[in-house]
Structure formats: C-alpha cells, structure tokens
Design a protein around this motif. Structure first.
Motif, short mmCIF file in Angstrom:
data_model
loop_
_atom_site.label_atom_id
_atom_site.label_comp_id
_atom_site.label_asym_id
_atom_site.label_seq_id
_atom_site.Cartn_x
_atom_site.Cartn_y
_atom_site.Cartn_z
N ASN A 63 5.72 -8.32 8.61
CA ASN A 63 6.12 -7.10 9.32
C ASN A 63 7.22 -6.28 8.67
OD1 ASN A 63 4.35 -7.80 11.41
ND2 ASN A 63 5.91 -9.04 12.40
N HIS A 64 8.06 -6.89 7.85
CA HIS A 64 9.27 -6.20 7.43
C HIS A 64 9.44 -6.00 5.93
CE1 HIS A 64 10.59 -6.43 11.55
NE2 HIS A 64 10.36 -7.73 11.53
N CYS A 65 8.78 -6.80 5.11
CA CYS A 65 8.97 -6.72 3.66
C CYS A 65 8.06 -5.64 3.08
CB CYS A 65 8.68 -8.07 3.01
SG CYS A 65 9.04 -8.06 1.25
N SER A 66 8.66 -4.53 2.72
CA SER A 66 7.87 -3.41 2.19
C SER A 66 7.48 -3.62 0.73
CB SER A 66 8.64 -2.11 2.34
OG SER A 66 9.90 -2.22 1.69
N ASP A 67 8.10 -4.58 0.05
CA ASP A 67 7.81 -4.81 -1.36
C ASP A 67 6.76 -5.89 -1.60
OD1 ASP A 67 9.74 -2.91 -1.93
OD2 ASP A 67 11.35 -4.40 -2.09
N ALA A 68 6.35 -6.59 -0.55
CA ALA A 68 5.36 -7.67 -0.71
C ALA A 68 3.98 -7.07 -0.99
CB ALA A 68 5.31 -8.52 0.55
N ALA A 70 -0.01 -6.43 -0.74
CA ALA A 70 -0.83 -6.29 0.47
C ALA A 70 -1.51 -7.60 0.85
CB ALA A 70 -1.89 -5.20 0.26
N ALA A 71 -1.95 -8.37 -0.13
CA ALA A 71 -2.62 -9.65 0.17
C ALA A 71 -1.66 -10.62 0.85
CB ALA A 71 -3.18 -10.26 -1.10
N VAL A 72 -0.41 -10.62 0.42
CA VAL A 72 0.61 -11.49 1.03
C VAL A 72 0.87 -11.05 2.46
CG1 VAL A 72 3.04 -12.19 0.90
CG2 VAL A 72 1.65 -12.11 -1.18
N ILE A 73 1.00 -9.76 2.67
CA ILE A 73 1.25 -9.23 4.02
C ILE A 73 0.11 -9.61 4.95
CG2 ILE A 73 1.45 -7.10 5.38
CD1 ILE A 73 2.91 -5.87 2.93
N GLN A 172 0.52 -8.09 15.37
CA GLN A 172 -0.80 -7.77 15.91
C GLN A 172 -1.15 -6.30 15.67
OE1 GLN A 172 -1.20 -8.71 20.08
NE2 GLN A 172 -3.36 -9.11 19.86
N VAL A 173 -0.21 -5.42 15.91
CA VAL A 173 -0.45 -3.99 15.69
C VAL A 173 -0.68 -3.71 14.20
CG1 VAL A 173 0.66 -1.71 15.76
CG2 VAL A 173 0.77 -3.21 17.75
N ASN A 174 0.17 -4.29 13.35
CA ASN A 174 0.00 -4.09 11.90
C ASN A 174 -1.34 -4.62 11.42
OD1 ASN A 174 2.47 -2.85 11.52
ND2 ASN A 174 3.52 -4.73 10.98
N GLU A 182 -8.85 -0.76 6.26
CA GLU A 182 -9.79 -1.42 5.36
C GLU A 182 -11.23 -1.05 5.72
OE1 GLU A 182 -9.39 -3.42 2.64
OE2 GLU A 182 -7.26 -2.93 2.74
N ARG A 183 -11.52 -1.00 7.01
CA ARG A 183 -12.88 -0.67 7.47
C ARG A 183 -13.23 0.77 7.07
NH1 ARG A 183 -15.35 1.40 11.82
NH2 ARG A 183 -13.46 1.76 13.01
N LYS A 184 -12.28 1.68 7.15
CA LYS A 184 -12.52 3.10 6.80
C LYS A 184 -12.73 3.28 5.30
CE LYS A 184 -11.49 5.06 10.85
NZ LYS A 184 -12.20 5.98 11.62
N ARG A 185 -12.12 2.39 4.49
CA ARG A 185 -12.24 2.49 3.03
C ARG A 185 -13.62 2.05 2.56
NH1 ARG A 185 -6.62 -0.27 1.55
NH2 ARG A 185 -5.31 1.30 2.47
N ILE A 186 -14.25 1.18 3.32
CA ILE A 186 -15.55 0.63 2.91
C ILE A 186 -16.65 1.58 3.17
CG2 ILE A 186 -17.25 -1.13 3.41
CD1 ILE A 186 -14.96 -3.03 4.03
#
Length: 186
Positions: A63-68, A70-73, A172-174, A182-186
């Motif tokens: 939720n908070h680490c902006s540098d991680a 995307a797969a880790v998040i 949950q929101v994130n 992800e669904r919109k990108r596909i």
C-alpha cells in the motif's frame, strides 16, 4: 598431487522450525532486537522499522511503497487480502445468502466473528468517506451510541482502526483498482 584446496560450498546447518518468511526477499533484515525480532528496512524506498512485524511490512509493500515493482506490490496485496479472508472465515456453520438467523430478530449480547468483521468493515468505510477523525472511535459518546445500536459490539481502539482495518481496506481497494486496470489493458 597438489596442495590445492578445492573451493566447495559450505553447508549451513538446518536449524529446523519454520522456513524464513518470503518478506525478507524484499525487506532488508537488520540487527536482532529481541528473540526472533529484527530491525528492518525496505529494499526499494529505504523506509525503516525498529522492530519488524511481518504484517506491517507486507502492508507497507502493498500500500505505501511507491518504489516497489508492480509484481511485488501485487504479491503483497494478495497476501494482505488473504490474511483478511482468513480472519473472516470461521469454523462455525455458514448461512447461505438470504437465510435468516436469530440475529436478524434479536439484539444479541454476543456477536459472532463474521458480524463483527462486517461492522468493522462498514465502520472503516464510514470514517474514511465522511472524513471523520479516527480519535472519535474512543470518544465516550460514540461508544455509548454504538452500544445502543448493539450491546454486543465492542468498539475498536483508534490504533486497531488505523493500523489493521484501514490497511486491509486500502489493500483491497488497491487490488481492485489494479485488477480493473489490468483487465482494461488486455
């Protein structure tokens, strides 16, 4: 014959017990502060903690680490949500959707875990959506109001509201937002 010593990997003695948590792939383990507890720092944003608590570290990465990456998040969002789902599940008999039970007709002095979880979830949404200060949850008038609604519900401390329930709701929101993107990108 030569006196050459061959480089060989040194085997570490297996200490048994639980394997190390996977959180340590993304969090740097610092010095031991007590038995089984360590200082920690994020490998991505360098945020530090004086005493690790795996759930807090997972919430940070989800939720908070902006540098991680995307797969880790996503991995830690899933873990936070799974932990929430485990806390929701109980061994008691489950009622099907729409099925009535005694709680619908009687103000019980004891609430089951599922009902408390639903109330807590609604309470977090209420505090966030209405921008109400979390300290209100400990105010005597608020506690009395909640007890009038249902005497069996025990109000939360602001620490539980902020540190546990808010973090779960945020994960949950994130997760939903990222899934939708992800669904919109596909």
């Amino acid at each position: 014959m030569t006196d050459h010593i061959e480089d060989s990997p040194i085997k570490k003695k297996n200490r048994g017990g639980q394997p190390p948590n996977s959180i340590w792939e993304d969090i740097n383990k610092g010095e031991a502060v007590s038995s089984g507890k360590f200082a920690a720092s994020c490998k991505y944003c360098k945020n530090t903690w004086s005493r690790d608590e795996v759930s807090k570290l997972e919430e940070h990465l989800s939720n908070h680490c902006s540098d991680a990456p995307a797969a880790v998040i996503r991995r830690y969002m899933t873990k936070v949500m799974e932990r929430q789902d485990k806390s929701k599940s109980s061994k008691k008999r489950k009622y099907s959707e729409g099925q009535s039970n005694m709680d619908n007709y009687h103000d019980s002095t004891e609430l089951n875990e599922q009902r408390c979880t639903r109330i807590n979830h609604a309470l977090v949404k209420f505090f966030i959506a209405c921008r109400i200060a979390f300290r209100v949850v400990e105010h005597l008038f608020f506690i009395n109001f909640i007890k009038e609604l249902n005497a069996g519900y025990n109000t939360l401390t602001r620490e539980v509201l902020v540190n546990q329930l808010l973090e779960r709701e945020l994960a949950q929101v994130n997760f939903k937002v990222n899934s939708e993107l992800e669904r919109k990108r596909i």
